[in-house]
Design a protein around this motif. Structure first.
Motif, PDB file in Angstrom:
ATOM      1  N   LYS A  47       0.841  -1.196   0.000  1.00 24.31           N
ATOM      2  CA  LYS A  47       0.000   0.000   0.000  1.00 24.31           C
ATOM      3  C   LYS A  47       0.878   1.248   0.000  1.00 24.31           C
ATOM      4  O   LYS A  47       1.801   1.372   0.808  1.00 24.31           O
ATOM      5  N   LEU A  48       0.552   2.159  -0.911  1.00 19.66           N
ATOM      6  CA  LEU A  48       1.218   3.454  -0.954  1.00 19.66           C
ATOM      7  C   LEU A  48       0.202   4.534  -0.619  1.00 19.66           C
ATOM      8  O   LEU A  48      -0.940   4.486  -1.082  1.00 19.66           O
ATOM      9  N   ARG A  49       0.617   5.512   0.175  1.00 23.23           N
ATOM     10  CA  ARG A  49      -0.281   6.551   0.674  1.00 23.23           C
ATOM     11  C   ARG A  49       0.169   7.915   0.174  1.00 23.23           C
ATOM     12  O   ARG A  49       1.355   8.232   0.212  1.00 23.23           O
ATOM     13  N   ASN A  50      -0.802   8.720  -0.252  1.00 26.81           N
ATOM     14  CA  ASN A  50      -0.493  10.017  -0.825  1.00 26.81           C
ATOM     15  C   ASN A  50      -0.732  11.148   0.166  1.00 26.81           C
ATOM     16  O   ASN A  50      -1.740  11.181   0.873  1.00 26.81           O
ATOM     17  N   PHE A  51       0.188  12.093   0.188  1.00 21.67           N
ATOM     18  CA  PHE A  51       0.048  13.328   0.962  1.00 21.67           C
ATOM     19  C   PHE A  51       0.620  14.477   0.132  1.00 21.67           C
ATOM     20  O   PHE A  51       1.524  14.277  -0.679  1.00 21.67           O
ATOM     21  N   SER A  52       0.098  15.661   0.345  1.00 24.01           N
ATOM     22  CA  SER A  52       0.738  16.870  -0.172  1.00 24.01           C
ATOM     23  C   SER A  52       1.540  17.483   0.969  1.00 24.01           C
ATOM     24  O   SER A  52       1.023  17.622   2.076  1.00 24.01           O
ATOM     25  N   LEU A  53       2.770  17.827   0.693  1.00 22.78           N
ATOM     26  CA  LEU A  53       3.633  18.425   1.704  1.00 22.78           C
ATOM     27  C   LEU A  53       3.977  19.858   1.306  1.00 22.78           C
ATOM     28  O   LEU A  53       4.384  20.114   0.165  1.00 22.78           O
ATOM     29  N   VAL A  54       3.787  20.771   2.244  1.00 24.95           N
ATOM     30  CA  VAL A  54       4.036  22.189   1.997  1.00 24.95           C
ATOM     31  C   VAL A  54       5.004  22.703   3.054  1.00 24.95           C
ATOM     32  O   VAL A  54       4.827  22.453   4.252  1.00 24.95           O
ATOM     33  N   THR A  55       6.024  23.413   2.608  1.00 23.31           N
ATOM     34  CA  THR A  55       6.974  24.043   3.527  1.00 23.31           C
ATOM     35  C   THR A  55       6.700  25.536   3.590  1.00 23.31           C
ATOM     36  O   THR A  55       6.608  26.210   2.556  1.00 23.31           O
ATOM     37  N   LEU A  56       6.561  26.024   4.813  1.00 26.69           N
ATOM     38  CA  LEU A  56       6.328  27.453   5.055  1.00 26.69           C
ATOM     39  C   LEU A  56       7.555  28.003   5.772  1.00 26.69           C
ATOM     40  O   LEU A  56       7.946  27.493   6.827  1.00 26.69           O
ATOM     41  N   GLU A  57       8.173  29.021   5.192  1.00 30.74           N
ATOM     42  CA  GLU A  57       9.341  29.664   5.805  1.00 30.74           C
ATOM     43  C   GLU A  57       9.127  31.165   5.820  1.00 30.74           C
ATOM     44  O   GLU A  57       8.804  31.756   4.781  1.00 30.74           O
ATOM     45  N   GLN A  58       9.295  31.742   7.002  1.00 24.26           N
ATOM     46  CA  GLN A  58       9.112  33.191   7.149  1.00 24.26           C
ATOM     47  C   GLN A  58       7.783  33.652   6.550  1.00 24.26           C
ATOM     48  O   GLN A  58       7.698  34.640   5.820  1.00 24.26           O
ATOM     49  N   LYS A  59       6.730  32.862   6.844  1.00 25.72           N
ATOM     50  CA  LYS A  59       5.360  33.174   6.439  1.00 25.72           C
ATOM     51  C   LYS A  59       5.150  33.155   4.923  1.00 25.72           C
ATOM     52  O   LYS A  59       4.227  33.775   4.402  1.00 25.72           O
ATOM     53  N   LYS A  60       6.000  32.413   4.228  1.00 27.94           N
ATOM     54  CA  LYS A  60       5.852  32.235   2.790  1.00 27.94           C
ATOM     55  C   LYS A  60       6.001  30.758   2.442  1.00 27.94           C
ATOM     56  O   LYS A  60       6.795  30.042   3.053  1.00 27.94           O
ATOM     57  N   VAL A  61       5.228  30.305   1.449  1.00 25.56           N
ATOM     58  CA  VAL A  61       5.392  28.945   0.963  1.00 25.56           C
ATOM     59  C   VAL A  61       6.651  28.903   0.094  1.00 25.56           C
ATOM     60  O   VAL A  61       6.796  29.680  -0.854  1.00 25.56           O
ATOM     61  N   THR A  62       7.571  27.997   0.441  1.00 24.60           N
ATOM     62  CA  THR A  62       8.804  27.867  -0.336  1.00 24.60           C
ATOM     63  C   THR A  62       8.838  26.580  -1.146  1.00 24.60           C
ATOM     64  O   THR A  62       9.624  26.461  -2.084  1.00 24.60           O
ATOM     65  N   GLN A  63       7.976  25.612  -0.789  1.00 20.24           N
ATOM     66  CA  GLN A  63       7.981  24.353  -1.529  1.00 20.24           C
ATOM     67  C   GLN A  63       6.656  23.637  -1.329  1.00 20.24           C
ATOM     68  O   GLN A  63       6.046  23.705  -0.259  1.00 20.24           O
ATOM     69  N   ALA A  64       6.209  22.941  -2.370  1.00 23.41           N
ATOM     70  CA  ALA A  64       5.031  22.085  -2.294  1.00 23.41           C
ATOM     71  C   ALA A  64       5.280  20.867  -3.165  1.00 23.41           C
ATOM     72  O   ALA A  64       5.783  20.991  -4.293  1.00 23.41           O
ATOM     73  N   SER A  65       4.928  19.697  -2.658  1.00 26.44           N
ATOM     74  CA  SER A  65       5.141  18.474  -3.414  1.00 26.44           C
ATOM     75  C   SER A  65       4.054  17.455  -3.090  1.00 26.44           C
ATOM     76  O   SER A  65       3.411  17.527  -2.040  1.00 26.44           O
ATOM     77  N   LEU A  66       3.848  16.514  -4.012  1.00 25.55           N
ATOM     78  CA  LEU A  66       2.951  15.384  -3.808  1.00 25.55           C
ATOM     79  C   LEU A  66       3.813  14.150  -3.617  1.00 25.55           C
ATOM     80  O   LEU A  66       4.674  13.854  -4.456  1.00 25.55           O
ATOM     81  N   VAL A  67       3.597  13.437  -2.518  1.00 26.49           N
ATOM     82  CA  VAL A  67       4.453  12.289  -2.212  1.00 26.49           C
ATOM     83  C   VAL A  67       3.631  11.027  -2.022  1.00 26.49           C
ATOM     84  O   VAL A  67       2.470  11.070  -1.612  1.00 26.49           O
ATOM     85  N   TRP A  68       4.251   9.890  -2.336  1.00 25.34           N
ATOM     86  CA  TRP A  68       3.701   8.572  -2.043  1.00 25.34           C
ATOM     87  C   TRP A  68       4.628   7.901  -1.047  1.00 25.34           C
ATOM     88  O   TRP A  68       5.857   7.867  -1.238  1.00 25.34           O
ATOM     89  N   ILE A  69       4.034   7.349   0.019  1.00 23.19           N
ATOM     90  CA  ILE A  69       4.796   6.774   1.131  1.00 23.19           C
ATOM     91  C   ILE A  69       4.532   5.271   1.205  1.00 23.19           C
ATOM     92  O   ILE A  69       3.374   4.840   1.143  1.00 23.19           O
ATOM     93  N   ASP A  70       5.596   4.490   1.409  1.00 24.27           N
ATOM     94  CA  ASP A  70       5.424   3.040   1.492  1.00 24.27           C
ATOM     95  C   ASP A  70       5.234   2.590   2.945  1.00 24.27           C
ATOM     96  O   ASP A  70       5.276   3.429   3.869  1.00 24.27           O
ATOM     97  N   PRO A  71       4.984   1.304   3.198  1.00 22.64           N
ATOM     98  CA  PRO A  71       4.719   0.834   4.567  1.00 22.64           C
ATOM     99  C   PRO A  71       5.888   1.031   5.545  1.00 22.64           C
ATOM    100  O   PRO A  71       5.695   1.000   6.757  1.00 22.64           O
ATOM    101  N   GLU A  72       7.091   1.245   5.006  1.00 24.12           N
ATOM    102  CA  GLU A  72       8.258   1.518   5.865  1.00 24.12           C
ATOM    103  C   GLU A  72       8.463   3.010   6.068  1.00 24.12           C
ATOM    104  O   GLU A  72       9.508   3.443   6.535  1.00 24.12           O
ATOM    105  N   TYR A  73       7.456   3.787   5.674  1.00 27.28           N
ATOM    106  CA  TYR A  73       7.458   5.243   5.850  1.00 27.28           C
ATOM    107  C   TYR A  73       8.499   5.951   4.989  1.00 27.28           C
ATOM    108  O   TYR A  73       8.932   7.058   5.304  1.00 27.28           O
ATOM    109  N   GLN A  74       8.860   5.317   3.883  1.00 26.86           N
ATOM    110  CA  GLN A  74       9.798   5.939   2.957  1.00 26.86           C
ATOM    111  C   GLN A  74       9.045   6.610   1.813  1.00 26.86           C
ATOM    112  O   GLN A  74       8.026   6.094   1.338  1.00 26.86           O
ATOM    113  N   ILE A  75       9.555   7.742   1.370  1.00 22.50           N
ATOM    114  CA  ILE A  75       8.989   8.404   0.207  1.00 22.50           C
ATOM    115  C   ILE A  75       9.478   7.672  -1.041  1.00 22.50           C
ATOM    116  O   ILE A  75      10.672   7.689  -1.355  1.00 22.50           O
TER     117      ILE A  75
END
Length: 307
Positions: free
Chosen positions: A262-290
């Motif tokens: 099973k692979l699980r999808n999340f969107s990850l957003v990084t906020l730095e100094q009140k600004k979004v600096t990165q956004a990505s869509l990730v799939w995670i495996d059962p060992e919690y690896q991207i």
């Protein structure tokens, strides 16, 4: 005592769940080391089991209800299909009770540790320029039209403790494009048209007029996979002239099976100094690896979504 905000905040945005949330998802969020989790709704068709598992997570979180979360309650059509007696039970309210203050539909939640506030738009939204679910919204929230809905959102904006806001909706705001492939575009017959929420758009504009900074507006509802074509996905991210990032997180299904895992999808957003600096869509495996990461926005790489 003034609480110092973190220089960098890692946010997980969970797109439309549609019954796909397990205890493993809570554990995965822990392993990802996220600071804040945002749920855009459509947990299931009034699925209390899913909402109960989400509510059990002790991570800082905010959520908004989607149209499926009142599937058996918001319309006469839905009530005819309902598996329960509405005179004796209210699954919508039970979901809201489970989430408690984490539900920000027509509400807000202040996070002193991050020096920001989350504001929710209209909950249970179906999207579009027609005022739907009239009786349901009037009975539960006392709103009768888009103007009153905007005012109800703004009541909460005015109460926020911080000038940095993240807006959380189920459906996105109007004004981000009319093509079927656009972030809130209509991809069913007749093809095309902006299916965003007008009250959401107005609330964002009024908040800016108040001097609020809005680094992120996130939502779902309009799935990434398009109904009219398999050649591309829906546009997932837009950036406004005010440097607000609009993120559609509705990659459905969010759990898939690949090579027996099973692979699980999340969107990850990084906020730095009140600004979004990165956004990505990730799939995670059962060992919690991207195992897969699609970087859709990065200020460091001057990147905005390559579909």
């Amino acid at each position: 005592m003034t609480i110092q905000s973190k220089d960098q905040i890692k946010i997980a945005v969970v797109g439309d769940i549609h019954e796909q949330w397990e205890e493993q998802d809570n554990l995965t969020l822990k392993h990802l080391g996220v600071d804040l989790v945002l749920f855009v709704g459509d947990f299931g068709n009034e699925s209390m089991g899913v909402v109960r598992r989400i509510a059990s997570s002790d991570l800082p979180k905010a959520a908004i209800m989607g149209n499926h979360d009142a599937w058996y309650s918001a319309t006469s059509w839905g009530r005819k299909q309902s598996p329960y007696d509405h005179d004796k039970e209210d699954w919508v309210q039970e979901q809201l009770n489970l989430l408690g203050e984490a539900h920000v539909g027509y509400g807000k939640l202040d996070f002193p540790e991050f020096q920001l506030s989350i504001v929710g738009s209209r909950p249970f939204s179906w999207g579009g320029s027609d005022w739907k679910n009239k009786t349901f919204l009037q009975t539960r929230y006392g709103v009768n039209n888009f103007t009153e809905s905007t005012a109800k959102i703004m009541e909460q904006v005015e109460k926020t403790a911080f000038d940095t806001l993240i807006f959380l909706g189920h459906n996105g705001p109007f004004g981000l494009g009319e093509l079927a492939e656009d972030i809130c575009g209509k991809d069913w017959q007749p093809i095309g048209g902006d299916h965003g929420d007008p009250d959401f758009t107005e609330a964002i504009a009024l908040s800016r007029q108040m001097g609020k900074t809005i680094p992120l507006v996130t939502f779902g509802h309009m799935h990434h996979r398009l109904r009219h074509t398999q050649t591309r996905l829906r546009t997932q991210i837009e950036i406004s002239p005010e440097n607000t990032i609009y993120l559609n997180a509705a990659l459905v299904p969010r759990i898939i099976e690949q090579n027996g895992q099973k692979l699980r999808n999340f969107s990850l957003v990084t906020l730095e100094q009140k600004k979004v600096t990165q956004a990505s869509l990730v799939w995670i495996d059962p060992e919690y690896q991207i195992v897969s990461e699609n970087l859709i926005y990065s200020t460091k790489e001057n990147l905005i979504e390559a579909v």
